[in-house]
Design an enzyme around this catalytic site. Structure first.
Site, PDB file in Angstrom:
ATOM      1  N   SER A 169       0.842  -1.195   0.000  1.00  0.00           N
ATOM      2  CA  SER A 169       0.000   0.000   0.000  1.00  0.00           C
ATOM      3  C   SER A 169       0.887   1.258   0.000  1.00  0.00           C
ATOM      4  O   SER A 169       1.666   1.440  -0.927  1.00  0.00           O
ATOM      5  CB  SER A 169      -0.972  -0.044   1.186  1.00  0.00           C
ATOM      6  OG  SER A 169      -1.993   0.905   1.049  1.00  0.00           O
ATOM      7  N   HIS A 183      -7.601  -5.545   1.449  1.00  0.00           N
ATOM      8  CA  HIS A 183      -6.473  -4.629   1.297  1.00  0.00           C
ATOM      9  C   HIS A 183      -5.304  -4.957   2.213  1.00  0.00           C
ATOM     10  O   HIS A 183      -4.157  -4.667   1.874  1.00  0.00           O
ATOM     11  CB  HIS A 183      -6.948  -3.194   1.542  1.00  0.00           C
ATOM     12  CG  HIS A 183      -5.930  -2.163   1.174  1.00  0.00           C
ATOM     13  ND1 HIS A 183      -5.422  -2.040  -0.101  1.00  0.00           N
ATOM     14  CD2 HIS A 183      -5.311  -1.207   1.927  1.00  0.00           C
ATOM     15  CE1 HIS A 183      -4.542  -1.053  -0.133  1.00  0.00           C
ATOM     16  NE2 HIS A 183      -4.452  -0.543   1.075  1.00  0.00           N
TER      17      HIS A 183
END
Length: 247
Positions: free
Chosen positions: A92, A225
């Site tokens: 990320s 995620h």
């Protein structure tokens, strides 16, 4: 401990390793997210977990909220502390730092490969609303919706307020990405995406292919995620395979 060495946690020093793996966590996280990885890495790979200012044993340091300062300081620490050959991994926001570092003139020795995980390509629009300038209550609710920040941090007002400057700095970096027009990745690139990730879905991550002039591989794993914290996603095993041909 030198200024450069503070950037790295070495959970299992392996001075005679064939290659080093340098891992950067997602926004708001530190080296602790990689707990348990070292013993699952190949024996000839030395693990180094990155700690940005403002968290864990760097809690008293000012968090960095501007891309040029962060990249210059990290690139200098990487050059001083990590010998070649090495591989960079980032999840990320950590993937954003990896990309900005490997394309920066401040880095004197490039890695053998970069692995970017759960991170949209720089020319892909953000899929979630910006949080970093919201008032405290809305900011906390936004973090809870996004996930990744432990519930006890959000529930404990004193702890949250202590960590809030770091969390806002990280989110500012992620939400002002990219600060410059994107350029090509100069080394081989592997990207990972989660099959249930709505923050950085498959199409947004596969768009890195356009910048991967040094070679490209894409891999899908199970999860949302924050799949890197789930051993069932097999991220360490994927990294072992990607590192196997390097060095």
């Amino acid at each position: 401990m030198t200024a450069a060495s503070r950037w790295f946690h070495r959970p299992d020093p392996r001075p005679h390793a064939r290659i080093r793996l340098v891992c950067l966590p997602y926004a708001g996280a530190g080296a602790a997210v990689f707990k348990g990885w070292a013993e699952r890495l190949a024996a000839d790979v030395e693990p180094l977990w990155v700690r940005l200012p403002g968290r864990e044993n760097r809690l008293r340091e000012r968090p960095l909220a501007q891309w040029p300062e962060l990249v210059d300081e990290f690139a200098a620490a990487l050059t001083e502390e990590v010998p070649s050959p090495y591989v960079l991994f980032g999840h990320s926001m950590g993937g954003m730092v990896v990309y900005k570092t490997v394309t920066s003139t401040a880095l004197s020795r490039v890695p053998e490969r970069v692995v970017i995980s759960a991170c949209r390509a720089p020319d892909v629009p953000r899929a979630v609303p910006a949080l970093h300038e919201l008032p405290e209550e809305e900011f906390a609710r936004g973090l809870a919706d996004l996930g990744g920040v432990p519930a006890e941090v959000l529930a404990g007002r004193g702890l949250f307020r202590m960590l809030e400057p770091m969390l806002r700095a990280d989110l500012r970096l992620a939400e002002t990405w990219p600060p410059d027009p994107p350029g090509p990745v100069p080394v081989p690139l592997t990207v990972l995406w989660g099959d249930a990730d709505h923050v950085a879905p498959r199409a947004a991550v596969e768009a890195w292919r356009r910048l991967a002039l040094g070679g490209y591989r894409g891999r899908e794993v199970a999860g949302g995620h924050f799949f890197l914290t789930d051993p069932a996603a097999g991220v360490v095993e994927l990294l072992n395979r990607e590192i196997g041909g390097c060095g």
